[in-house]
Design an enzyme around this catalytic site. Structure first.
Site, short mmCIF file in Angstrom:
data_model
loop_
_atom_site.label_atom_id
_atom_site.label_comp_id
_atom_site.label_asym_id
_atom_site.label_seq_id
_atom_site.Cartn_x
_atom_site.Cartn_y
_atom_site.Cartn_z
N LYS A 1 1.68 8.40 5.78
CA LYS A 1 2.90 9.17 5.93
C LYS A 1 3.26 9.10 7.54
O LYS A 1 2.40 9.43 8.15
CB LYS A 1 2.89 10.61 5.68
CG LYS A 1 4.08 11.69 5.72
CD LYS A 1 3.91 12.28 7.08
CE LYS A 1 5.20 13.22 7.05
NZ LYS A 1 5.06 14.73 6.56
N HIS B 1 2.84 20.19 0.93
CA HIS B 1 1.88 20.40 2.12
C HIS B 1 0.86 21.45 1.33
O HIS B 1 0.86 22.79 1.87
CB HIS B 1 2.69 21.05 3.06
CG HIS B 1 3.47 19.97 3.93
ND1 HIS B 1 3.10 19.25 4.76
CD2 HIS B 1 4.98 20.05 3.55
CE1 HIS B 1 4.03 18.49 5.17
NE2 HIS B 1 5.26 18.97 4.57
N HIS C 1 5.34 15.09 -2.49
CA HIS C 1 5.39 15.48 -1.10
C HIS C 1 5.24 16.91 -1.10
O HIS C 1 6.18 17.94 -1.12
CB HIS C 1 6.62 15.25 -0.47
CG HIS C 1 6.64 15.47 0.69
ND1 HIS C 1 7.09 14.39 2.00
CD2 HIS C 1 6.96 16.41 1.78
CE1 HIS C 1 6.94 14.81 3.12
NE2 HIS C 1 7.25 16.04 3.09
N HIS D 1 9.11 10.48 6.35
CA HIS D 1 9.84 11.65 6.66
C HIS D 1 11.03 11.20 7.49
O HIS D 1 10.88 10.67 8.74
CB HIS D 1 8.85 12.71 7.51
CG HIS D 1 9.89 13.69 8.21
ND1 HIS D 1 10.08 15.01 7.88
CD2 HIS D 1 10.86 13.77 9.39
CE1 HIS D 1 10.82 15.79 8.72
NE2 HIS D 1 11.21 14.88 9.68
N ASP E 1 8.46 19.36 -0.81
CA ASP E 1 7.93 19.76 0.50
C ASP E 1 7.51 21.14 0.64
O ASP E 1 7.61 21.80 1.79
CB ASP E 1 9.47 19.60 1.36
CG ASP E 1 9.00 19.53 3.07
OD1 ASP E 1 8.03 19.30 3.29
OD2 ASP E 1 9.91 19.92 3.67
N HIS F 1 13.57 13.48 2.16
CA HIS F 1 14.66 14.25 2.86
C HIS F 1 16.00 13.50 2.63
O HIS F 1 16.69 13.86 3.98
CB HIS F 1 13.97 14.73 4.09
CG HIS F 1 12.72 15.22 4.08
ND1 HIS F 1 12.26 15.97 3.34
CD2 HIS F 1 11.60 15.09 5.03
CE1 HIS F 1 10.82 16.41 3.43
NE2 HIS F 1 10.81 15.81 4.74
#
Length: 369
Positions: free
Chosen positions: A153, A61, A59, A192, A277, A221
């Site tokens: 996602k 970005h 995960h 998420h 993340d 998370h």
């Protein structure tokens, strides 16, 4: 071709001091005193060093994310060096809150760029929003037709999500499952998860109504706070898999604390993963929903949490959580372990567990040796 001599190898099991011979991006031989190699082979004497599989961040970005607070808070794409310095040899990219000004195609192109630079990359289609943003216009087609797309996602239990109904969620989960079956992939519905009460209700309800297996769902998370961690424990004890976030500015518990809590409560270690993340935003809102601050996450905490877990649980269990388990969850059969015929994604640490080198697909691409 590359021959690593006399390294202490955790594969993740402790193999003692052995040699690793690589070529064509793969591990070709593994054992004591390997001597029969081609003349052009480069040899590295790693006596006193530790070698582990590369870490897998499921995960991240890497094309940039963020945007809460306006365009000035849009995160820039991550550099290759930032990933390598954190021991990441395989990364899975995805969109965040912004599925409007950012596109899945951007994520895919960044994945191709990082792959050309040496590491392995994959992506999830979709973003927070439902109906999902995709590349082809269809979730299942993205997963089936695009090799790098491992699943979908979406966001649940968060004020920034689209608040899908159970019926909408079931339809999406069904698309992911069918696409996984048709493509030969696991088909991951990566979620998420925010801080609403009973945050995994929609997942449990979908499983109850449809019998879609829990292994398709991967909520992340799940260490946001003690309440969410409690839901992670229940979900994992029921057979689900959970992902914890390594960012240091997240409210307690930290990822390592969450892992130990679940294991001590009886959760099998192979149901737990950790991700960074990195490149995303970590916004802070007040009780009335006003934005107070935005922090952009980095990959550094991923390696820090790995090393902390090495101290707390030992190298074999830490490697399982940060490499072997994510490879298994994502269906990456050539990743996550050091073994003959698997990808030669390797990390080199000194005796104090300081990262000194990264080998990705058999090629040294970062070194402090």
């Amino acid at each position: 071709m590359l021959l690593l001599k006399n390294a202490r190898v955790f594969a993740p099991q402790d193999m003692g001091d052995v040699d690793i011979f690589t070529g064509g991006g793969k591990v070709l031989a593994l054992g004591s005193n390997i001597t029969s190699v081609p003349a052009e082979t480069k040899t590295m004497d790693l006596s006193g060093f530790i070698v582990t599989p590369g870490l897998i961040d499921l995960h991240v970005h890497f094309a940039g994310a963020g945007g809460e607070g306006g365009p000035i808070f849009r995160a820039e794409p991550l550099s290759l060096s930032s990933l390598l310095e954190s021991g990441i040899t395989t990364a899975v990219g995805l969109l965040g809150t912004d599925g409007y000004a950012r596109s899945v195609m951007e994520v895919l192109q960044k994945a191709y760029a990082l792959e050309m630079q040496g590491i392995s990359t994959y992506i999830f289609t979709g973003s927070y929003k439902i109906p999902p943003v995709t590349i082809t216009g269809d979730v299942a087609t993205d997963i089936i037709a695009i090799e790098k797309v491992l699943g979908l996602k979406a966001a649940i239990a968060d004020h920034r999500s689209s608040h899908p109904t159970v019926e909408e969620f079931i339809r999406l989960a069904s698309q992911v499952r069918v696409a996984g079956i048709l493509s030969g992939k696991v088909g991951i519905f990566h979620l998420h998860v925010g801080t609403y009460p009973d945050p995994l209700y929609i997942v449990r309800e979908t499983n109850k109504r449809t019998s879609i297996p829990l292994y398709h769902f991967l909520p992340t998370h799940m260490n946001r706070n003690e309440t969410v961690l409690g839901e992670a424990l229940k979900f994992a004890l029921d057979g689900g898999n959970v992902d914890f976030t390594a960012t240091s500015d997240m409210e307690h518990p930290q990822a390592c604390e969450a892992i130990i809590h679940l294991v001590e409560a009886g959760v099998p270690l192979d149901r737990i993963t950790v991700s960074s993340d990195a490149g995303g935003s970590s916004p802070l809102f007040d009780a009335e929903g006003h934005l107070l601050d935005v922090k952009i996450t980095t990959p550094e905490d991923f390696l820090k949490q790995f090393l902390h877990l090495v101290d707390l649980m030992g190298p074999e269990k830490a490697i399982s959580v940060f490499s072997t388990n994510p490879a298994q969850r994502l269906g990456l059969g050539k990743k996550g372990k050091i073994a003959v015929d698997l990808d030669a994604d390797l990390l080199i640490f000194d005796s104090e567990w300081n990262l000194k080198g990264v080998i990705a697909k058999g090629r040294p691409i970062w070194s402090k040796i």
